[in-house]
Write a protein that holds these residues in place. Structure first.
Motif, PDB file in Angstrom:
ATOM      1  N   LEU A 159       0.830  -1.206   0.000  1.00 24.51           N
ATOM      2  CA  LEU A 159       0.000   0.000   0.000  1.00 24.51           C
ATOM      3  C   LEU A 159       0.861   1.251   0.000  1.00 24.51           C
ATOM      4  CD1 LEU A 159      -3.301   0.264   1.095  1.00 24.51           C
ATOM      5  CD2 LEU A 159      -2.009   1.537   2.804  1.00 24.51           C
ATOM      6  N   LEU A 160       1.828   1.264   0.896  1.00 24.32           N
ATOM      7  CA  LEU A 160       2.680   2.441   1.024  1.00 24.32           C
ATOM      8  C   LEU A 160       3.635   2.566  -0.160  1.00 24.32           C
ATOM      9  CD1 LEU A 160       3.615   2.339   4.836  1.00 24.32           C
ATOM     10  CD2 LEU A 160       1.792   3.622   3.697  1.00 24.32           C
ATOM     11  N   SER A 161       4.202   1.437  -0.566  1.00 20.91           N
ATOM     12  CA  SER A 161       5.182   1.473  -1.647  1.00 20.91           C
ATOM     13  C   SER A 161       4.592   2.099  -2.901  1.00 20.91           C
ATOM     14  CB  SER A 161       5.653   0.048  -1.971  1.00 20.91           C
ATOM     15  OG  SER A 161       6.317  -0.488  -0.849  1.00 20.91           O
ATOM     16  N   ASP A 162       3.316   1.799  -3.158  1.00 21.73           N
ATOM     17  CA  ASP A 162       2.667   2.364  -4.330  1.00 21.73           C
ATOM     18  C   ASP A 162       2.703   3.882  -4.299  1.00 21.73           C
ATOM     19  OD1 ASP A 162       2.182  -0.155  -5.084  1.00 21.73           O
ATOM     20  OD2 ASP A 162       0.016  -0.150  -4.672  1.00 21.73           O
ATOM     21  N   ALA A 163       2.716   4.412  -3.087  1.00 22.77           N
ATOM     22  CA  ALA A 163       2.657   5.863  -2.945  1.00 22.77           C
ATOM     23  C   ALA A 163       4.023   6.519  -3.158  1.00 22.77           C
ATOM     24  CB  ALA A 163       2.117   6.232  -1.572  1.00 22.77           C
ATOM     25  N   VAL A 164       5.060   5.739  -2.903  1.00 25.53           N
ATOM     26  CA  VAL A 164       6.399   6.320  -3.028  1.00 25.53           C
ATOM     27  C   VAL A 164       6.652   6.707  -4.481  1.00 25.53           C
ATOM     28  CG1 VAL A 164       8.884   5.884  -2.787  1.00 25.53           C
ATOM     29  CG2 VAL A 164       7.275   4.968  -1.087  1.00 25.53           C
ATOM     30  N   GLY A 165       7.122   7.924  -4.686  1.00 27.65           N
ATOM     31  CA  GLY A 165       7.476   8.357  -6.023  1.00 27.65           C
ATOM     32  C   GLY A 165       6.320   8.911  -6.831  1.00 27.65           C
ATOM     33  N   THR A 166       5.129   8.849  -6.257  1.00 18.80           N
ATOM     34  CA  THR A 166       3.986   9.424  -6.973  1.00 18.80           C
ATOM     35  C   THR A 166       3.507  10.653  -6.217  1.00 18.80           C
ATOM     36  OG1 THR A 166       2.403   8.107  -5.712  1.00 18.80           O
ATOM     37  CG2 THR A 166       3.234   7.156  -7.775  1.00 18.80           C
ATOM     38  N   GLU A 167       2.625  11.362  -6.850  1.00 19.49           N
ATOM     39  CA  GLU A 167       2.041  12.514  -6.171  1.00 19.49           C
ATOM     40  C   GLU A 167       1.042  11.960  -5.159  1.00 19.49           C
ATOM     41  OE1 GLU A 167       0.944  17.022  -7.390  1.00 19.49           O
ATOM     42  OE2 GLU A 167       2.247  15.618  -8.458  1.00 19.49           O
ATOM     43  N   SER A 170      -6.099   5.159   4.028  1.00 18.86           N
ATOM     44  CA  SER A 170      -5.889   3.772   3.587  1.00 18.86           C
ATOM     45  C   SER A 170      -5.054   3.025   4.628  1.00 18.86           C
ATOM     46  CB  SER A 170      -5.130   3.712   2.257  1.00 18.86           C
ATOM     47  OG  SER A 170      -5.505   4.735   1.392  1.00 18.86           O
ATOM     48  N   PHE A 171      -4.043   3.698   5.106  1.00 19.88           N
ATOM     49  CA  PHE A 171      -3.122   3.078   6.055  1.00 19.88           C
ATOM     50  C   PHE A 171      -3.857   2.664   7.330  1.00 19.88           C
ATOM     51  CE2 PHE A 171       0.047   3.856   9.574  1.00 19.88           C
ATOM     52  CZ  PHE A 171       0.837   2.735   9.334  1.00 19.88           C
ATOM     53  N   VAL A 172      -4.558   3.602   7.925  1.00 20.21           N
ATOM     54  CA  VAL A 172      -5.268   3.309   9.172  1.00 20.21           C
ATOM     55  C   VAL A 172      -6.313   2.221   8.939  1.00 20.21           C
ATOM     56  CG1 VAL A 172      -6.760   4.252  10.972  1.00 20.21           C
ATOM     57  CG2 VAL A 172      -4.862   5.619  10.053  1.00 20.21           C
ATOM     58  N   THR A 173      -7.010   2.349   7.812  1.00 13.18           N
ATOM     59  CA  THR A 173      -8.024   1.338   7.499  1.00 13.18           C
ATOM     60  C   THR A 173      -7.390  -0.046   7.398  1.00 13.18           C
ATOM     61  OG1 THR A 173      -9.275   3.017   6.292  1.00 13.18           O
ATOM     62  CG2 THR A 173      -9.850   0.702   5.885  1.00 13.18           C
ATOM     63  N   ALA A 174      -6.269  -0.095   6.718  1.00  9.67           N
ATOM     64  CA  ALA A 174      -5.585  -1.385   6.572  1.00  9.67           C
ATOM     65  C   ALA A 174      -5.196  -1.942   7.940  1.00  9.67           C
ATOM     66  CB  ALA A 174      -4.340  -1.217   5.704  1.00  9.67           C
ATOM     67  N   MET A 175      -4.722  -1.089   8.806  1.00  4.23           N
ATOM     68  CA  MET A 175      -4.324  -1.543  10.145  1.00  4.23           C
ATOM     69  C   MET A 175      -5.524  -2.067  10.920  1.00  4.23           C
ATOM     70  SD  MET A 175      -1.034  -1.214  10.523  1.00  4.23           S
ATOM     71  CE  MET A 175      -0.317  -0.745  12.098  1.00  4.23           C
ATOM     72  N   VAL A 176      -6.644  -1.357  10.807  1.00  2.85           N
ATOM     73  CA  VAL A 176      -7.844  -1.818  11.503  1.00  2.85           C
ATOM     74  C   VAL A 176      -8.246  -3.198  10.980  1.00  2.85           C
ATOM     75  CG1 VAL A 176     -10.324  -1.420  11.784  1.00  2.85           C
ATOM     76  CG2 VAL A 176      -8.705   0.460  12.092  1.00  2.85           C
ATOM     77  N   THR A 177      -8.218  -3.334   9.663  1.00  6.01           N
ATOM     78  CA  THR A 177      -8.568  -4.620   9.054  1.00  6.01           C
ATOM     79  C   THR A 177      -7.656  -5.725   9.576  1.00  6.01           C
ATOM     80  OG1 THR A 177      -9.196  -3.421   7.056  1.00  6.01           O
ATOM     81  CG2 THR A 177      -8.893  -5.825   6.866  1.00  6.01           C
ATOM     82  N   LEU A 178      -6.390  -5.407   9.573  1.00  4.54           N
ATOM     83  CA  LEU A 178      -5.384  -6.354  10.043  1.00  4.54           C
ATOM     84  C   LEU A 178      -5.680  -6.827  11.468  1.00  4.54           C
ATOM     85  CD1 LEU A 178      -3.419  -6.691   7.831  1.00  4.54           C
ATOM     86  CD2 LEU A 178      -1.701  -5.478   9.156  1.00  4.54           C
ATOM     87  N   THR A 220       9.599   3.255   4.971  1.00  9.38           N
ATOM     88  CA  THR A 220       8.782   3.609   3.812  1.00  9.38           C
ATOM     89  C   THR A 220       8.051   4.927   4.049  1.00  9.38           C
ATOM     90  OG1 THR A 220       8.437   1.249   3.457  1.00  9.38           O
ATOM     91  CG2 THR A 220       7.036   2.765   2.215  1.00  9.38           C
ATOM     92  N   TRP A 221       7.512   5.070   5.223  1.00 11.77           N
ATOM     93  CA  TRP A 221       6.832   6.315   5.567  1.00 11.77           C
ATOM     94  C   TRP A 221       7.794   7.498   5.469  1.00 11.77           C
ATOM     95  CZ3 TRP A 221       2.369   8.294   5.420  1.00 11.77           C
ATOM     96  CH2 TRP A 221       1.213   7.540   5.674  1.00 11.77           C
ATOM     97  N   LEU A 222       9.010   7.264   5.876  1.00  7.53           N
ATOM     98  CA  LEU A 222      10.005   8.339   5.806  1.00  7.53           C
ATOM     99  C   LEU A 222      10.148   8.824   4.365  1.00  7.53           C
ATOM    100  CD1 LEU A 222      12.160  10.106   7.094  1.00  7.53           C
ATOM    101  CD2 LEU A 222      13.772   8.205   6.875  1.00  7.53           C
ATOM    102  N   SER A 223      10.267   7.871   3.438  1.00  8.36           N
ATOM    103  CA  SER A 223      10.379   8.239   2.021  1.00  8.36           C
ATOM    104  C   SER A 223       9.186   9.083   1.592  1.00  8.36           C
ATOM    105  CB  SER A 223      10.420   6.978   1.152  1.00  8.36           C
ATOM    106  OG  SER A 223      11.435   6.112   1.582  1.00  8.36           O
TER     107      SER A 223
END
Lengths: 221, 221, 221, 221
Positions: free
Chosen positions: A88-96, A105-113, A148-151
């Motif tokens: 999920l996060l990797s897709d975001a790296v390098g894009t706007e 998306s991140f929080v939702t994914a964590m809740v799902t997890l 990844t978040w750092l990037s």
DNA sequence: AATGAATGAGAGTTCATTCAT
DNA sequence: AATGAATGAACTCTCATTCAT
């Protein structure tokens, strides 16, 4: 011992999973169930073996001791979760990136997890003893996510934090911790949606410059 | 019957209860030590009694079973911590509050609390089984703190949150969780001071209106 | 220690029972209750002392150990029962006796005896360990009753038994055993009256010559 | 898969269960010995296991708790005894019966039974706690014997009792009780033979019409 | 005499682990 | 490889008894 019966027709083998690999996972799955139902202490090796449909002896052919199942279980769950969130996060790296959307998306994914096998989760992370290996595994995963978040943070000009690395870690830890609590013990009668929104708000306010025109030079790592 | 012996020097009374009280606390303290060193499972009742300098029999004269010590221990620690933090927050209710300063005191207090007996803390809250009583105790404490925070947030015009009650809970939970992790497992090589500052920043940004002139009517509960 | 308060008016003392005698019986009564309710093993000395309203220490001032209460209890009950039955039989010695009527009184008395504190009876005679002293006590009582019965049988010309002494013992044992069972565990839905009649019939037939004219010389001891 | 090794000599199979079955009986026998020697309370599970030559763990693989051995032991003994006596009585049903002879066999069998393991008998039936299962077992056996006796009594025209069912029960209970006492504690110096004769006399007189010509229609159930 | 906190040996029981089959 | 009976150290908890006060 030579396999006499092996013939030319004996081709149909699943090459990816050997027999023992299958047994191992059967045991692991049995352990997951037994721990969920009985807790760690009462989740005896005999019960696990029985649930897996093998003998205790076989159990000890695959795992050197009880703790090993715990570790394997945590690793399997953590890695699986990690993979989904990482992608999920990797897709975001390098894009706007729309930070708020990404956070959502991140929080939702964590809740799902956390919502997937909550009982097991509780046993694995709250009740069972944590051998150093386990801790290592969890820390590494967190480290990877934080990295990844750092990037991502670094490529967002409007992110305003004094130390992006620390911020990245806090984002991960905070989400993990709040989500964990929320799923396991709830928060009043707050709906999941509202919970997610509130955490997203919290994180957004933390990371985003509310007044972009004034403070421009944002990130200092 | 006349009490002939009652004199001015009759100070040395051993109040019937004091001996028992002392023993009880000796056992409790011994349990704290033993759990810290050995963990919950290996912190046997015999070991606790031995450390306390009493017999197992005495142990069971004061506690009906092993879990009861755990509960007593958690309650004593939680209540002690709670008292100190509560007094801190209560002082702020009804006065003109500098939110950031208050948050700083709050986070600092939590760090201090968790730093006091970290090993015990780990055993009590991560390793040991959590009977419902325990959970109740912890939840109540959190509820109480959140309630006090709610009062504080409501008297601050610049606080901007959609749901002050939820916000109050998040403040408490978040601080608790992050502090817990930080003290037990650290965060990189971040100094305690910097950690505190970062959490304060995080909370401040979450709670405070960064642009007071625009959105004035802030709280809706 | 001299009793200063003892005055001329201090006459009203129950001379038959000293203070310690009373305490002893209070403890004994407490033991009877506790044993009835909890059984022997679970009838702990602490419980007995508590029920008696004294401390364990006091308990051990009156009884050297737990078994001693058991013995004292059995002796008190056996002796009491024995006295009542003995007097019943003794009255018959030397008088013209209606055997059947006497047997009826005897059996009835035994039923009453066993029915008095059946739970205690069960504990005392079925559950608790029987130290030799106890056994001695019971045997002696039985011996005494059998002895009295022997006198009675010997004065009855129509009693036909090969060995009057043995017969006397069987009468006592048999009545004791059947009564015990009947009171504790019942016999179908047989009423107490019918039970008594049947046992009386049994004993009468055993002891009485049904055809007096033929076999005259009856008793040989 | 073809069984190549199956030959005529394939006799030495160790039937999976036989080992367990043996162990179980070894433990049961050990328990019988230990209870006989030490009594119930002092017959600890460790001692039993040791005597059986197995570990405590094994003990608990075969019995869920200490009481269970007691029950198993009683059941095995009672059933064994019951079988022998039952067969004795069953043989008499439907045939022309000499009541006195039958009673003699019956009483003799009971004496033999009680004389087999008298110490164990004492522990099992006098000392040990009687869980309801036990009581049930004993009562059922008695009921069965009484039932058989009833059949026998009903086919004997000279038997004179007001209630044959009650009589049958009394016969069983009485014999049981008197035999029990005699074997365990003796009766003076009465020889076993004389004891048996006396009991037979007692029972015969109870059951038999001494004056057959007068009262003919004997049984009313 | 009375108290009751303290004792501690020893009970029943569990379960991770081994090993003969 | 697989089995599962066997192991036994270690655990929690009880209770008759003692003894300082």
């Amino acid at each position: 011992m030579a396999r006499k019966t092996s013939t030319v027709f004996d081709v149909r083998r699943t090459p990816t999973q050997s027999r023992s690999q299958v047994t191992l996972e059967v045991i692991l799955e049995a352990a997951a169930q037994v721990f969920s139902e009985h807790g760690y202490a009462a989740g005896t090796t005999n019960r696990i073996a029985q649930r897996a449909g093998v003998s205790v002896g076989s159990f000890y052919q695959y795992f050197p001791n009880k703790d090993a199942v715990l570790v394997a279980l945590v690793e399997s769950r953590v890695n699986a979760g990690m993979r989904s969130v990482e992608s999920l996060l990797s897709d975001a790296v390098g894009t706007e990136v729309d930070l708020e959307a990404l956070l959502r998306s991140f929080v939702t994914a964590m809740v799902t997890l956390h919502g997937h096998e909550p009982d097991l989760h509780r046993v694995l992370f709250e009740e069972a003893p944590h051998p150093p290996e386990l801790h290592e595994c969890v820390l590494q995963t967190e480290e990877a996510l934080a990295h990844t978040w750092l990037s991502i943070l670094q490529q967002l000009p409007r992110v305003v934090v004094s130390d992006a690395d620390t911020a990245a870690h806090l984002v991960v830890q905070l989400t993990e911790a709040l989500t964990h609590r929320f799923v396991l013990h709830g928060l009043h009668d707050l709906s999941t949606e509202k919970f997610i929104e509130e955490v997203v708000t919290l994180l957004t306010r933390y990371l985003m410059d509310p007044n972009p025109s004034i403070k421009t030079p944002s990130i200092q790592t």
